[in-house]
Design a protein around this motif. Structure first.
Motif, PDB file in Angstrom:
ATOM      1  N   LEU A 154       1.231  -1.206  -0.228  1.00  0.00           N
ATOM      2  CA  LEU A 154       0.168  -0.364  -0.236  1.00  0.00           C
ATOM      3  C   LEU A 154       0.922   1.216   0.050  1.00  0.00           C
ATOM      4  N   GLN A 157       1.773   3.354  -3.197  1.00  0.00           N
ATOM      5  CA  GLN A 157       1.692   4.062  -3.794  1.00  0.00           C
ATOM      6  C   GLN A 157       2.050   5.669  -3.779  1.00  0.00           C
ATOM      7  N   ARG A 219       5.603   4.838 -16.931  1.00  0.00           N
ATOM      8  CA  ARG A 219       4.540   5.112 -15.563  1.00  0.00           C
ATOM      9  C   ARG A 219       4.167   3.579 -14.629  1.00  0.00           C
ATOM     10  N   SER A 221       3.522   2.280 -11.622  1.00  0.00           N
ATOM     11  CA  SER A 221       2.150   1.671 -11.312  1.00  0.00           C
ATOM     12  C   SER A 221       1.531   0.391 -10.233  1.00  0.00           C
ATOM     13  N   PRO A 223      -0.301  -1.544  -7.330  1.00  0.00           N
ATOM     14  CA  PRO A 223      -1.656  -1.937  -6.594  1.00  0.00           C
ATOM     15  C   PRO A 223      -2.287  -0.565  -6.740  1.00  0.00           C
ATOM     16  N   THR A 224      -3.616  -0.144  -6.662  1.00  0.00           N
ATOM     17  CA  THR A 224      -4.151   0.520  -5.879  1.00  0.00           C
ATOM     18  C   THR A 224      -4.778  -0.250  -4.817  1.00  0.00           C
ATOM     19  N   GLU A 225      -5.498   0.944  -3.929  1.00  0.00           N
ATOM     20  CA  GLU A 225      -6.648   0.508  -2.935  1.00  0.00           C
ATOM     21  C   GLU A 225      -7.778  -0.955  -3.033  1.00  0.00           C
ATOM     22  N   THR A 226      -8.295  -0.538  -4.650  1.00  0.00           N
ATOM     23  CA  THR A 226      -9.072  -1.243  -5.014  1.00  0.00           C
ATOM     24  C   THR A 226      -9.144  -2.171  -5.648  1.00  0.00           C
ATOM     25  N   GLN A 227      -7.589  -2.707  -5.882  1.00  0.00           N
ATOM     26  CA  GLN A 227      -6.748  -3.897  -6.247  1.00  0.00           C
ATOM     27  C   GLN A 227      -6.487  -4.821  -5.557  1.00  0.00           C
ATOM     28  N   LEU A 260      -6.785  -1.591   4.838  1.00  0.00           N
ATOM     29  CA  LEU A 260      -7.079  -0.585   4.184  1.00  0.00           C
ATOM     30  C   LEU A 260      -7.449   0.633   4.776  1.00  0.00           C
ATOM     31  N   GLU A 265     -12.854   2.002   0.052  1.00  0.00           N
ATOM     32  CA  GLU A 265     -12.885   0.743  -0.795  1.00  0.00           C
ATOM     33  C   GLU A 265     -13.119  -0.243   0.161  1.00  0.00           C
TER      34      GLU A 265
END
Length: 891
Positions: A154, A157, A219, A221, A223-227, A260, A265
């Protein structure tokens, strides 16, 4: 490096040996790698940002430099993994390996600490694929062991991480692109499209430093919180499906929610966690019920062991047995809506234990359901509907307990709505008493409700009464052999109800019940119509009742129902349809069928249409008796029925001639369009053909008495060709023929009259007058030797006859009188008459003219027709003849 340049081949060999060798310490290993870089610098000049190899030799040196830098970085990674000590074996395995494969291997062994180090040392290479790498972990790991790793993921990000080493001139985007292209070609040639469980994408290069990946990745990239939340859901479902360890899956979900920070999310994770809690409650309840029923034969086991038994943790279907109902994985359970989950819980409870299960199990379970999309009352109602389809008795017990002690439903309206919906949901045809109990409980709850307004209570009671009406109608239909569910009555349109009634009546009619059964059926149908079949008027149901009674021969009750019908046209249609069905359904109906049809028609004795249909049925039977076999329906559709009379006479002439009145009635019943004279003419012709002149004479005389225009030809034929019973009969037939014969045909009739009169009155000549002169002359018929009358004077003779007949009664006797008068004039008198009718008739009014004809067209009357003195004198001389005297006497 010495001033002497080492040869190219020797330098290549030295570099390959240095890259393959492993030193005893990290310092020695790093020193050897630095020497390799120096050798490469001597043979490959450093390029700029857009550098690209010009030939294969430059590309080889560039790859060796990049490989040396990779080994250099892997020394640092190996030191971190070994906590500062140099492990030669670890370095050997790590230096040329794909870093993603290394991370997968560490994760599959449960070495999350090593994965943490690798992610920290190679963030650009591992961050895009870290969640897939994490899926390689064993399903039995503890979720707490990856909490720090999830937090590290996390944290990626934020800003892109800074690498410990400055990028070399060869670590540029163009080199990254060339390497990726080359690796893609090799992968296609080696793998032929085959893949392992997880293959890194083309961007994951085998020979690549972290600085090169950074340069080649436009870029960053992570993992996002949603992922992360989506991965946690998939991983929890997989853990439960493969191992049956529902608590482990719940722990992973709870850990992910904590990572999280329970933010928006994490809501999908929270929903799955709630579903897991509900499933765990169901699992425990099912295990407890199974153990209490002795399904484990005295050997108790944990909930997870029960779920692990067979099918890898469960099936995707709701099983009917409580011993296997919990064998449903988390994914399948979560895919169900709240109604489906509550239905599973309902299925595990028994009606005898509901008093305890509602507050202890059902209410806590309802508290865990999400009410964002649907309120609890609707969830419970829909679950009760689903349960009522298979266990209505349980639903009845639930509603009755709620009516006595409300716990689930907040208002009486909610309970009444659920009770009515459950009653409709049951499709059984033998659950009437249970459905009545449901509605009775709803009525009790509504009447005892003190919180609702009186108008609201009345509306609820009216709704329940409507459902009860549907129940009454369905019960009546099922009682008489037409199994109908409650919802079938509710959803029936007018056409559907009509089909139901017809089907029911047909089934009852096939049983040929007694009249009392029909009386009971009608009473039940009236009750059903007033209760739940209001869409179809009672008049239509009565009409269908009449139709059924008429077809099965129950004429007495049918006549009563017909009398009660107000629509006269409908009455006739019902009776005619029933009679025609009885007769038209058979090609050769027997006498019993004909009698049955006639009895049906007698139920409407005052109906003209019924009388006509009865007459037609009689006619069909008469035709069969005359030898004409024709199905009644074909007979009805016959376009030219007049030919049937001719065919009947030709087929069975003796029978036809014996029953002339019946044949006349047959023609009338069939509506052939033939007049009586036409039928009599056919009969007379048939009599002549059969050699029965006396019968032909009788029929011809009947035609003469009738005075019909259609029969004069056959009358003339009988008079001329056949011996009559008397001369007066012959003359009567001839007079009848001359009455209707045309001017062209009158000559032959007069000639026949002369032949019949010659025998009694002596030789009486029929005169003729030339057409162009006023003199009189006669001509002989060469065939018969008799005098004939020329045609030009037949028209005035015809006019004279018609005038006499118009003055008289128009009967055959008048015709006979007129002809007699003409004959009594004799030859000379007829000549005078012919001369007088050719003159212009003036000065005589119509009354005087009629009187002159009535006298008999004698010579005296002929004088009155002459206007000049010369003509009068000529006629007076003629009057002195005996013929004139005879004519005057006759007049």
């Amino acid at each position: 490096m010495s001033a002497t340049v080492i040869s190219d081949a020797k330098a290549r060999s030295s570099i390959e040996q240095a890259l393959q060798s492993v030193a005893d310490s990290a310092e020695e290993q790093l020193a050897g790698l630095e020497k390799c870089l120096e050798l490469i610098d001597a043979h490959l000049r450093a390029g700029g940002p857009g550098w690209a190899p010009q030939n294969d030799e430059e590309w080889w040196w560039a790859l060796r430099r990049l490989e040396t830098l990779q080994h250099y970085d892997r020394v640092a990674t190996a030191l971190k993994l070994s906590q500062g000590s140099f492990n030669a074996q670890l370095y050997t395995e790590l230096r040329s390996a794909n870093i993603i494969h290394v991370a997968q291997s560490a994760t599959s062994c449960g070495n999350f600490a090593a994965l943490t180090v690798l992610l920290d040392s190679h963030p650009y290479s591992l961050a895009p694929y870290i969640l897939e790498i994490l899926s390689c972990a064993p399903e039995t790991f503890a979720a707490k062991s990856i909490e720090s790793l999830l937090r590290q993921i996390l944290s990626l990000q934020g800003a892109p991480p800074t690498l410990p080493r400055t990028s070399d001139w060869v670590e540029i985007n163009s080199v990254y692109t060339l390497l990726r292209r080359q690796q893609d070609q090799q992968g296609n040639n080696n793998n032929n499209g085959k893949s392992n469980s997880f293959n890194p994408p083309p961007a994951a290069l085998v020979t690549a430093t972290e600085n090169l990946v950074q340069a080649g990745t436009p870029r960053y990239s992570p993992p996002t919180e949603t992922q992360i939340a989506s991965w946690a859901r998939r991983r929890a479902v997989s853990v439960d499906r493969l191992t049956g360890q529902l608590p482990a899956a719940m722990e992973l979900l709870e850990t992910t929610r904590a990572v999280l920070h329970y933010g928006p999310e994490s809501q999908p994770v929270a929903d799955l966690h709630r579903a897991a809690q509900q499933l765990l409650m169901i699992v425990k309840l099912a295990a407890a019920r199974s153990n209490s029923n002795g399904s484990n034969d005295g050997n108790s086991s944990s909930d997870e062991e029960e779920r692990n038994d067979d099918q890898e943790g469960g099936s995707n279907a709701l099983f009917p047995s409580t011993a296997t109902v919990w064998r449903m994985d988390l994914g399948s359970f979560a895919a169900r809506d709240n109604v489906g989950r509550l239905q599973i819980l309902f299925h595990l409870t028994e009606s005898d234990d509901l008093a305890e299960d509602i507050p202890r199990i059902i209410i806590p379970f309802l508290n865990q359901l999400s009410t964002e999309t649907k309120p609890i009352r609707k969830i419970v109602r829909h679950a009760l509907e689903a349960e009522a389809a298979t266990r209505l008795s349980w639903v009845v017990a639930f509603i009755q307990l709620e009516a006595q002690r409300p716990a689930v439903f907040e208002t009486a309206g909610d309970l009444a709505s659920a009770a009515c919906a459950a009653a409709y949901a049951c499709h059984s045809f033998e659950a009437w008493s249970l459905q009545e109990k449901l509605l009775h409980a709803a009525v009790e709850a509504t009447e005892s409700d003190t919180a609702s307004e009186q108008d609201e209570k009345q509306a609820l009671l009216a709704t329940i009464a409507q459902v009860h009406g549907h129940l009454t109608a369905a019960r009546v239909l099922t009682k008489h052999g037409l199994s109908t569910s409650l919802c079938g009555v509710r959803d029936a349109t007018m056409d559907d109800i009509l089909i139901m009634v017809r089907t029911l009546l047909a089934r009852v009619a096939r049983a040929q019940p007694a009249e009392s059964r029909w009386v009971d059926l009608w009473a039940d149908l009236r009750t059903a119509q007033s209760s739940g079949l209001q869409a179809l008027p009672i008049e239509d149901i009565r009409a269908e009742m009449c139709r059924a009674l008429l077809r099965c021969g129950q004429l007495r009750p049918a006549q009563k129902h017909l009398a009660a019908l107000e629509n006269t046209v409908l009455k006739e249609e019902l009776v005619l349809d029933a009679a025609r069905d009885a007769v038209y359904s058979e090609e050769n109906p027997d006498d019993a069928t004909v009698r049955r049809a006639l009895d049906v028609l007698k139920t409407l004795p005052d109906s003209k249409a019924a009388l006509e249909e009865a007459s037609f049925i009689h006619a069909a039977a008469k035709l069969r008796a005359l030898g004409i076999e024709m199905p009644p329906l074909q007979l009805r559709q016959q376009p030219d029925k007049a030919t049937l009379i001719q065919k009947a006479i030709a087929t069975a002439p003796l029978k036809a001639l014996k029953d002339i009145e019946g044949l006349l009635e047959l023609s009338k019943s069939l509506k052939t369009g033939l007049k009586k004279a036409a039928v009599l003419s056919l009969i007379a012709e048939a009599a002549l053909a059969l050699g029965q002149p006396r019968l032909a004479e009788d029929v011809a005389m009947q035609l003469a008495y009738e005075g019909s225009r259609e029969g004069w030809q056959i009358a003339a034929r009988v008079a001329m060709e056949e011996p009559c019973s008397s001369e007066s009969e012959r003359r009567r037939l001839l007079a009848y023929a001359m009455r209707f014969a045309s001017a062209e045909e009158l000559e032959g009739q007069l000639h026949c009259w002369q032949a019949s009169d010659s025998g009694a009155a002596g030789d009486s000549e029929i005169w003729s007058i030339p057409e162009h002169t006023g003199s009189l002359s006669t001509s002989k018929d060469t065939a018969s030797g008799r005098d004939i009358v020329t045609t030009p004077y037949m028209q005035p003779l015809k006019e004279a006859l018609d005038t006499i007949l118009l003055i008289g009664s128009g009967s055959a006797e008048d015709g006979l009188l007129a002809c007699s008068c003409l004959h009594t004039l004799g030859v000379e008198g007829q000549k005078q008459w012919a001369a007088s009718v050719q003159m212009q008739r003036v000065g005589l009014d119509p009354a005087a003219l009629r009187q002159a004809y009535i006298v008999g067209i004698a010579s005296a009357s002929m004088l009155a027709l002459v206007s000049t003195q010369h003509q009068q004198q000529a006629l007076e001389e003629r009057l002195e003849t005996p013929a004139g005297h005879h004519c005057s006497g006759s007049g």
